[in-house]
Write an enzyme that holds these catalytic residues in place. Structure first.
Site, PDB file in Angstrom:
ATOM      1  NE  ARG A  58      -4.149   0.253   1.911  1.00  0.00           N
ATOM      2  CZ  ARG A  58      -5.295   0.855   1.390  1.00  0.00           C
ATOM      3  NH1 ARG A  58      -5.344   1.968   0.935  1.00  0.00           N
ATOM      4  NH2 ARG A  58      -6.535  -0.208   1.037  1.00  0.00           N
ATOM      5  CD  GLU A  88      -6.940   3.133   6.621  1.00  0.00           C
ATOM      6  OE1 GLU A  88      -6.053   2.179   6.439  1.00  0.00           O
ATOM      7  OE2 GLU A  88      -7.923   2.638   5.840  1.00  0.00           O
TER       8      GLU A  88
END
Length: 785
Positions: free
Chosen positions: A327, A734
């Site tokens: 990621r 997030e």
């Protein structure tokens, strides 16, 4: 067909006002503020309950020669001492790739690794006896840093590369080039409720485990693995967590697994609750990263090429490291177009605790590279960083495809940037700060901007699924269960609002129930900002199934077709020929029951249009992107290095938010947590590999006085809902944490003012007072007299 029942008139309900896109109170808000919310340690203790305490390795690396448990076994209240040899199944608690033991066998690989546990009748007895166990270890040399691991080629998995074009050729052709190396540290989750589990044995070698976990199914699987039993023998139950932030995605699984193991061995209920110090020593954290990059750019500051190395501090086992690095690599571009790019990620193995998932999951560590490069490019060219940021944003004039091949919809990105600069009065603020710095020799102020593109979905495609279970009772009340976990983020009320929207009934008619693997199986973790997306859609689909059944019954009852049945304002309107019958929702529910219509349904959802090849690092790993922008104003003391965030303005694209009040809270909390990572949260290990920041006295999370005194948060209005999720909403867990990057850029701006912004600023994170003071000295020295 059974006739309409004659019964007392139900409670009259007015217009429906509690569905999606409305600000609703968190379902546990009153319980939270009055201290009545029940967590695992608040549950009534079952008869015969035992307590467990862990025995930890005192050294970072060595051969485990044995344990001296004699004194512990003689201690008051001790029932058993358990080690690796007592595990009936596999001694493996790894969440993804096998190879992570519950208790060390043969070798210890970090200071704080569990090697055994003591079980006793009271918690104090268990902890006192655990201190009597002697761990015999023959020490070996230890790798303790990323630099150590890189030098030794010590990796947890093969390197990963994301590339487009030809980075070497692009660098060679660029008019300007620069090289940099810097670091960002890890971060402790510091959830208020520590790791805890209560395991209760049943009648047929089955167990119910109450766990503070973000991933009930992983708890179920790891418990079953340790006992060598079937998944259906383990039922995980979770009502709420006192915070998770990724730290309870997998670490909670081994805590629960240990509790179930102890319950199996003793035949009695067992609770394992880690004290804060043990929790911090024995559980993983956010990955710290080392960066080495070279960037090529032109005279206008356009970034032409980037060749970057991202080395993650993985710790002693793989845990989530490979996925975190993946990621990070998919977020190296952030919201900037780079034609020729290569980013290589290393998962470094060291003899420290295995690092794990943390809010942002590599995204925060990915976006900082280009922000660092932009600051240096701006100073080299005598421009402002915000000018370089603007010039490189994704758009029709640059490019609209990420380096891994996914199309980028940048529609709302410039809107977020424009709005946040208007909100903070950027141009005026810049003039004010420049004037202040010109007459202030000690205190310097800085201004930072950060635009964001964050991908929403699990990069492991199979995790992008969810289930739900919805019951409608004969009085019109509704029971909702799904696979997501509530950790304070407001997931439960959001999903309840989705169900309320489907039925067009007030949300107080919906009973929100504990997550349980006995009700919804094979759940995905509540993580990756997908909780509302996945579980909201699953609950929507279950409710829609029931609504369809109810509409069909109403149509048949009153001689019309289902398309003439409308659910509205807590009522059901049936447009029969010659009349318009109106029933309370509960009336129709009772009618369905009397006519033997099932009022229970499951719902399932899997995110569409995902296509990701992890080996090639190409495809479409994200269903959509979340955009946002933040501006931060800071002040630093150039004599002490102390810093303060004075003001923050945020604009976040939430799509059409399910609950704007909850989303605003998530944006504020996420930003402050990210601010802590960038400023004062520092993990420190000594030369022997022992973590020394093990509690609030030595590890400093932001307090109320650290929150910016001027803190303006705006949800972008009129955001398109096309490429979003349930009812046009977007995940919000997030992205706001990454917006705290604006604080880091603002700190560098303040430091750079010491030399009139003529010298680039090198500043690792966290930007502690010591690092700020060192950076000020370095800038002054380089600038000269």
């Amino acid at each position: 067909m059974t006739a309409i029942p004659k019964s007392p008139p139900p409670k009259t309900r007015g217009a429906f006002k509690t569905g999606v896109a409305t600000a609703q109170l968190h379902d546990s808000a009153a319980l939270h503020v009055t201290g009545r919310a029940s967590y695992v340690d608040d549950l009534p203790e079952p008869p015969g309950l035992l307590h467990a305490a862990l025995v930890l390795s005192p050294v970072a690396h060595g051969e485990l020669l044995g344990l001296d448990t004699a004194a512990a076994k003689r201690a008051p209240g001790v029932v058993a001492v358990v080690a690796a040899g007592d595990i009936p199944g596999k001694n493996d608690i790894a969440p993804i790739v096998p190879g992570e033991p519950l208790f060390a066998e043969g070798v210890v690989e970090y200071a704080g690794q569990p090697v055994a546990a003591v079980i006793a009748t009271t918690l104090d007895q268990a902890r006192a006896a655990a201190a009597l166990v002697t761990v015999k270890v023959k020490k070996r040399p230890a790798l303790l840093t990323v630099e150590d691991a890189l030098a030794a080629r010590s990796f947890l998995c093969a390197p990963m590369v994301i590339a487009r074009g030809d980075a070497e050729r692009g660098l060679a052709a660029a008019p300007h080039r620069l090289k940099r190396e810097f670091r960002v540290g890890g971060q402790e989750h510091f959830y208020l409720e520590g790791q805890i589990a209560l395991a209760i044995p049943g009648e047929h070698q089955d167990f119910t485990v109450y766990s503070s976990t973000q991933h009930p199914t992983e708890v179920q699987h790891i418990c079953a693995r340790l006992l060598a039993t079937d998944f259906n023998k383990i039922t995980t139950v979770v009502r709420r967590l006192g915070g998770g932030f990724g730290g309870k995605e997998s670490n909670a699984s081994w805590v629960a697994g240990a509790a179930v193991l102890f319950a199996h061995l003793t035949g009695r209920p067992v609770k394992l609750r880690l004290p804060r110090e043990t929790d911090m020593i024995a559980t993983g954290k956010r990955h710290g990263f080392l960066y080495r990059y070279e960037v090529g750019y032109d005279g206008e500051g356009r970034i032409l090429a980037l060749d970057a190395v991202l080395a993650a501090h993985g710790g002693n086992t793989l845990d989530h490291t490979s996925a975190v690095v993946q990621r990070a690599l998919t977020h190296v571009d952030n919201c900037y177009w780079v034609k020729d790019i290569r980013a290589t990620g290393y998962s470094c193995k060291t003899h420290t605790v295995s690092n794990t998932a943390f809010r942002g999951y590599g995204g925060p560590q990915g976006v900082v590279i280009l922000e660092d490069a932009i600051e240096h490019i701006a100073r080299k060219l005598g421009q402002r960083p915000e000018e370089i940021q603007r010039r490189n944003l994704y758009g029709p004039d640059t490019g609209l495809e990420a380096p891994y091949g996914q199309a980028v919809d940048a529609t709302t990105l410039p809107r977020c940037v424009d709005q946040v600069m208007r909100d903070c009065g950027w141009a005026q603020k810049r003039r004010e700060i420049d004037a202040f710095n010109a007459q202030s020799p000690v205190i310097k102020r800085g201004l930072g901007l950060f635009p964001l593109k964050f991908g929403i979905s699990f990069t492991k495609s199979f995790l992008n699924q969810a289930g739900a279970l919805v019951h409608v009772y004969a009085d019109g009340s509704i029971r909702l269960n799904h696979g997501g976990t509530e950790m304070g983020q407001g997931l439960f009320i959001k999903v309840a609002q989705v169900v309320a929207e489907v039925f067009q009934v007030d949300v107080d008619r919906i009973a929100i129930t504990s997550t349980s693997t006995g009700e919804v199986p094979n759940t995905s973790p509540t993580a990756a900002s997908t909780g509302s997306d996945l579980n909201g859609w699953a609950a929507h689909n279950a409710a829609l199934t029931l609504k369809t059944r109810m509409a069909e019954l109403a149509a048949a009852q009153f001689g019309t077709t289902p398309d003439k049945v409308e659910f509205r304002d807590n009522h059901v309107h049936v447009g029969a020929p010659g009349s318009n019958k109106i029933l309370e929702f509960g009336e129709l529910a009772k009618l369905c029951w009397l006519n033997r219509v099932s009022l229970s349904a499951t719902g399932f959802y899997k995110t569409p249009d995902l296509d990701w090849d992890a080996a090639k690092m190409k495809g479409r790993p994200f269903y959509y992107f979340s955009h946002g922008a933040a501006a931060a104003e800071v002040a630093i003391d150039t004599l002490t290095g102390e810093a303060r965030v004075l003001r923050t303005d945020i604009v976040q694209d939430c799509g059409r938010p399910l609950n704007p009040a909850v989303d605003l809270g998530q944006i504020e909390g996420g930003f402050v947590q990210g601010m802590g990572w960038f400023t004062n949260e520092e993990l420190w290990w000594d030369a022997e590999g022992r973590l020394r920041t093990v509690g609030p006295s030595t590890y400093k999370i932001p307090g109320s006085r650290d929150v910016p005194p001027v803190f303006n948060v705006r949800i972008l209005e009129g955001a398109p809902a096309g490429n979003a999720s349930v009812y046009g909403s977007k995940g919000i867990g997030e992205p706001p944490l990454l917006l705290a990057t604006a604080v880091w850029t603002a700190l560098k701006d303040a430091i750079g003012s010491v030399a009139g912004h003529k010298v680039p600023v090198a500043l690792d994170a966290p930007a502690t007072a010591e690092r700020i003071l060192a950076a000020v000295h370095s800038v002054r020295t380089e600038a000269g007299p």
